[in-house]
Motif scaffolding. Structure first.
Motif, PDB file in Angstrom:
ATOM      1  N   SER A 251      -4.921   1.331  -2.986  1.00  0.00           N
ATOM      2  CA  SER A 251      -3.658   1.737  -2.365  1.00  0.00           C
ATOM      3  C   SER A 251      -2.654   0.586  -2.323  1.00  0.00           C
ATOM      4  O   SER A 251      -1.452   0.783  -2.551  1.00  0.00           O
ATOM      5  N   MET A 252      -3.129  -0.632  -2.048  1.00  0.00           N
ATOM      6  CA  MET A 252      -2.225  -1.786  -2.045  1.00  0.00           C
ATOM      7  C   MET A 252      -1.659  -2.040  -3.431  1.00  0.00           C
ATOM      8  O   MET A 252      -0.477  -2.375  -3.583  1.00  0.00           O
ATOM      9  N   GLY A 253      -2.519  -1.882  -4.448  1.00  0.00           N
ATOM     10  CA  GLY A 253      -2.038  -2.049  -5.810  1.00  0.00           C
ATOM     11  C   GLY A 253      -0.969  -1.040  -6.165  1.00  0.00           C
ATOM     12  O   GLY A 253       0.022  -1.371  -6.841  1.00  0.00           O
ATOM     13  N   MET A 254      -1.140   0.209  -5.705  1.00  0.00           N
ATOM     14  CA  MET A 254      -0.131   1.237  -5.963  1.00  0.00           C
ATOM     15  C   MET A 254       1.190   0.865  -5.309  1.00  0.00           C
ATOM     16  O   MET A 254       2.267   1.025  -5.911  1.00  0.00           O
ATOM     17  N   PHE A 255       1.142   0.373  -4.085  1.00  0.00           N
ATOM     18  CA  PHE A 255       2.381   0.003  -3.404  1.00  0.00           C
ATOM     19  C   PHE A 255       3.044  -1.183  -4.084  1.00  0.00           C
ATOM     20  O   PHE A 255       4.275  -1.247  -4.184  1.00  0.00           O
ATOM     21  N   ALA A 256       2.247  -2.135  -4.559  1.00  0.00           N
ATOM     22  CA  ALA A 256       2.826  -3.280  -5.260  1.00  0.00           C
ATOM     23  C   ALA A 256       3.511  -2.842  -6.551  1.00  0.00           C
ATOM     24  O   ALA A 256       4.618  -3.311  -6.876  1.00  0.00           O
ATOM     25  N   LEU A 257       2.886  -1.937  -7.299  1.00  0.00           N
ATOM     26  CA  LEU A 257       3.508  -1.433  -8.526  1.00  0.00           C
ATOM     27  C   LEU A 257       4.754  -0.628  -8.209  1.00  0.00           C
ATOM     28  O   LEU A 257       5.759  -0.693  -8.940  1.00  0.00           O
TER      29      LEU A 257
ATOM     30  N   ALA B  73       6.754  -1.076  -5.660  1.00  0.00           N
ATOM     31  CA  ALA B  73       7.820  -2.010  -5.280  1.00  0.00           C
ATOM     32  C   ALA B  73       8.405  -2.716  -6.495  1.00  0.00           C
ATOM     33  O   ALA B  73       9.593  -3.056  -6.511  1.00  0.00           O
ATOM     34  N   ALA B  74       7.579  -2.946  -7.532  1.00  0.00           N
ATOM     35  CA  ALA B  74       8.064  -3.622  -8.735  1.00  0.00           C
ATOM     36  C   ALA B  74       8.814  -2.698  -9.673  1.00  0.00           C
ATOM     37  O   ALA B  74       9.448  -3.169 -10.627  1.00  0.00           O
ATOM     38  N   SER B  75       8.751  -1.405  -9.422  1.00  0.00           N
ATOM     39  CA  SER B  75       9.422  -0.453 -10.314  1.00  0.00           C
ATOM     40  C   SER B  75      10.937  -0.559 -10.179  1.00  0.00           C
ATOM     41  O   SER B  75      11.471  -0.647  -9.065  1.00  0.00           O
ATOM     42  N   PRO B  76      11.662  -0.547 -11.304  1.00  0.00           N
ATOM     43  CA  PRO B  76      13.131  -0.627 -11.235  1.00  0.00           C
ATOM     44  C   PRO B  76      13.788   0.702 -10.895  1.00  0.00           C
ATOM     45  O   PRO B  76      15.019   0.766 -10.739  1.00  0.00           O
ATOM     46  N   ILE B  77      13.012   1.767 -10.784  1.00  0.00           N
ATOM     47  CA  ILE B  77      13.565   3.103 -10.541  1.00  0.00           C
ATOM     48  C   ILE B  77      13.935   3.243  -9.072  1.00  0.00           C
ATOM     49  O   ILE B  77      13.139   2.922  -8.180  1.00  0.00           O
ATOM     50  N   ASP B  78      15.138   3.705  -8.824  1.00  0.00           N
ATOM     51  CA  ASP B  78      15.593   3.983  -7.466  1.00  0.00           C
ATOM     52  C   ASP B  78      15.137   5.393  -7.093  1.00  0.00           C
ATOM     53  O   ASP B  78      15.578   6.370  -7.702  1.00  0.00           O
ATOM     54  N   PRO B  79      14.236   5.555  -6.116  1.00  0.00           N
ATOM     55  CA  PRO B  79      13.729   6.890  -5.786  1.00  0.00           C
ATOM     56  C   PRO B  79      14.826   7.831  -5.305  1.00  0.00           C
ATOM     57  O   PRO B  79      14.743   9.039  -5.542  1.00  0.00           O
ATOM     58  N   ALA B  80      15.848   7.307  -4.659  1.00  0.00           N
ATOM     59  CA  ALA B  80      16.929   8.167  -4.196  1.00  0.00           C
ATOM     60  C   ALA B  80      17.708   8.736  -5.374  1.00  0.00           C
ATOM     61  O   ALA B  80      18.034   9.932  -5.417  1.00  0.00           O
TER      62      ALA B  80
ATOM     63  N   ALA C 171       8.860   9.544 -10.983  1.00  0.00           N
ATOM     64  CA  ALA C 171       8.821   8.515  -9.940  1.00  0.00           C
ATOM     65  C   ALA C 171       8.514   9.121  -8.573  1.00  0.00           C
ATOM     66  O   ALA C 171       9.068   8.709  -7.545  1.00  0.00           O
ATOM     67  N   ASP C 172       7.629  10.110  -8.574  1.00  0.00           N
ATOM     68  CA  ASP C 172       7.208  10.762  -7.334  1.00  0.00           C
ATOM     69  C   ASP C 172       6.048   9.958  -6.750  1.00  0.00           C
ATOM     70  O   ASP C 172       4.879  10.280  -6.958  1.00  0.00           O
ATOM     71  N   PHE C 173       6.380   8.924  -5.997  1.00  0.00           N
ATOM     72  CA  PHE C 173       5.350   8.008  -5.522  1.00  0.00           C
ATOM     73  C   PHE C 173       4.367   8.662  -4.564  1.00  0.00           C
ATOM     74  O   PHE C 173       3.156   8.422  -4.673  1.00  0.00           O
ATOM     75  N   PRO C 174       4.784   9.472  -3.591  1.00  0.00           N
ATOM     76  CA  PRO C 174       3.791  10.078  -2.686  1.00  0.00           C
ATOM     77  C   PRO C 174       2.739  10.904  -3.431  1.00  0.00           C
ATOM     78  O   PRO C 174       1.547  10.810  -3.121  1.00  0.00           O
ATOM     79  N   LEU C 175       3.171  11.696  -4.402  1.00  0.00           N
ATOM     80  CA  LEU C 175       2.214  12.517  -5.151  1.00  0.00           C
ATOM     81  C   LEU C 175       1.350  11.651  -6.062  1.00  0.00           C
ATOM     82  O   LEU C 175       0.140  11.880  -6.189  1.00  0.00           O
ATOM     83  N   LEU C 176       1.947  10.651  -6.684  1.00  0.00           N
ATOM     84  CA  LEU C 176       1.189   9.768  -7.567  1.00  0.00           C
ATOM     85  C   LEU C 176       0.148   8.978  -6.777  1.00  0.00           C
ATOM     86  O   LEU C 176      -0.989   8.800  -7.238  1.00  0.00           O
TER      87      LEU C 176
END
Length: 334
Positions: free
Chosen positions: A33-39, A41-48, A296-301
């Motif tokens: 889970s920490m690795g997922m959050f780190a990736l 945060a490093a993503s250039p995609i703006d979720p909004a 870039a659907d982080f919660p589902l991913l």
């Protein structure tokens, strides 16, 4: 020592194994889970902006900032992670921005189809690999053995998506025997088991074929080695029939390490299921995982990744217990 005492000791040993696996599972899940959050945060995609889609070009920056504030994506990463873990422990996996529904609803509606695909393919692989691998070992060096190994090595080099596309081209488009994709016919108004089974023939077969070489070659080599063991040679010397020696002695010994292979190979089977579901347009977790990654659907991913990790850890635990049950010499409480 009585059978009852032995049974109680083995149950106690199984409990020790379960506790040890749980102690390993906690840091593994935390690291994943920490690795997922780190990736993320490093993503250039703006979720909004990803959520707004084409409307992001006309939406004001204030509205986008309000979306980020509502989701808390601008908070420090430790704060986001702590909030996500707290929601996870309360049963809230978040909101899927690509499916526009709760993540728990997505998992509940899709997980069953993936389990059906993976479970059926795994059962087919196990039965076919045991039979083919055992026959090849018994006729080692013969034409069947050479042909089986040649096919296994060839299939092993083929990507699973290529096998899927080739199967669609031959059996769906050219011959018209089976549907090219989906779970039911387009005109279907309900989920008929016979229709679902017909649509799953190609995906299950493709997934099984893509994973079969590892198991077939392993069984072939293990049984060939077991045929040279002293107890097997002694059984032959006693004049036992060939099928009894093969299936009652050599195969039984060779299947013990085969159980370990099943557990360690499960992650690749799940990864293959993701590609198969995408190629055949099946409504499983694999398809929504790809959709979540592209959107870039982080919660589902994050949820699908965590579920996959739990499945793999559970499979490894069951493999350890099955190995100990198959071989009484293995002590569970060592």
């Amino acid at each position: 020592m009585t059978a009852a005492v032995t049974g109680r000791r083995r149950l106690a040993g199984a409990g020790v194994v379960v506790r040890r696996r749980l102690l390993v599972a906690v840091p593994v899940l935390a690291a994943t889970s920490m690795g997922m959050f780190a990736l993320g945060a490093a993503s250039p995609i703006d979720p909004a902006q990803q959520y707004a889609g084409a409307a992001a070009f006309t939406t004001s920056e204030e509205n986008l900032a309000q979306i980020r504030a509502n989701w808390g994506v601008d908070d420090p990463l430790p704060v986001q992670y702590a909030r996500w873990v707290g929601n996870l422990l309360s049963g809230d996996l978040g909101w899927s921005t690509s499916r526009h529904e709760p993540v728990t609803s997505v998992l509940a509606s899709r997980a069953g189809w993936t389990l059906l695909l993976v479970g059926t393919a795994l059962a087919l692989v196990l039965v076919a690999s045991v039979l083919l691998g055992t026959l090849a070992a018994y006729r080692r060096g013969g034409w069947f053995d050479r042909a089986l190994r040649a096919v296994a090595y060839a299939v092993q080099s083929m990507p699973v998506f290529w096998i899927g596309l080739a199967a669609i081209a031959v059996f769906a488009l050219s011959l018209g025997w089976l549907p090219a994709g989906g779970l039911t016919d387009i005109t279907a108004t309900s989920t008929d088991p016979a229709d679902v089974a017909r649509h799953l023939v190609l995906p299950v077969t493709v997934l099984a074929i893509s994973q079969a070489p590892w198991f077939v070659l392993f069984v072939r080599d293990a049984v060939a080695e077991s045929l040279r063991d002293d107890h097997v040679l002694a059984a032959r010397a006693r004049g036992l029939p060939g099928r009894v020696v093969l299936f009652g002695h050599a195969l039984r010994t060779a299947l013990l390490p085969f159980l370990t292979l099943v557990g360690t190979h499960l992650p690749e089977l799940v990864g293959g299921a993701v590609l198969v579901e995408t190629v055949f347009s099946l409504p499983g977790l694999g398809a929504v995982t790809v959709e979540a990654a592209l959107g870039a659907d982080f919660p589902l991913l994050a949820a699908t990744t965590l579920v996959t990790t739990v499945v793999v850890l559970t499979a490894n635990l069951l493999t350890d217990l099955a190995y100990a049950a198959a071989d009484p010499r293995v002590r569970l409480d060592d």
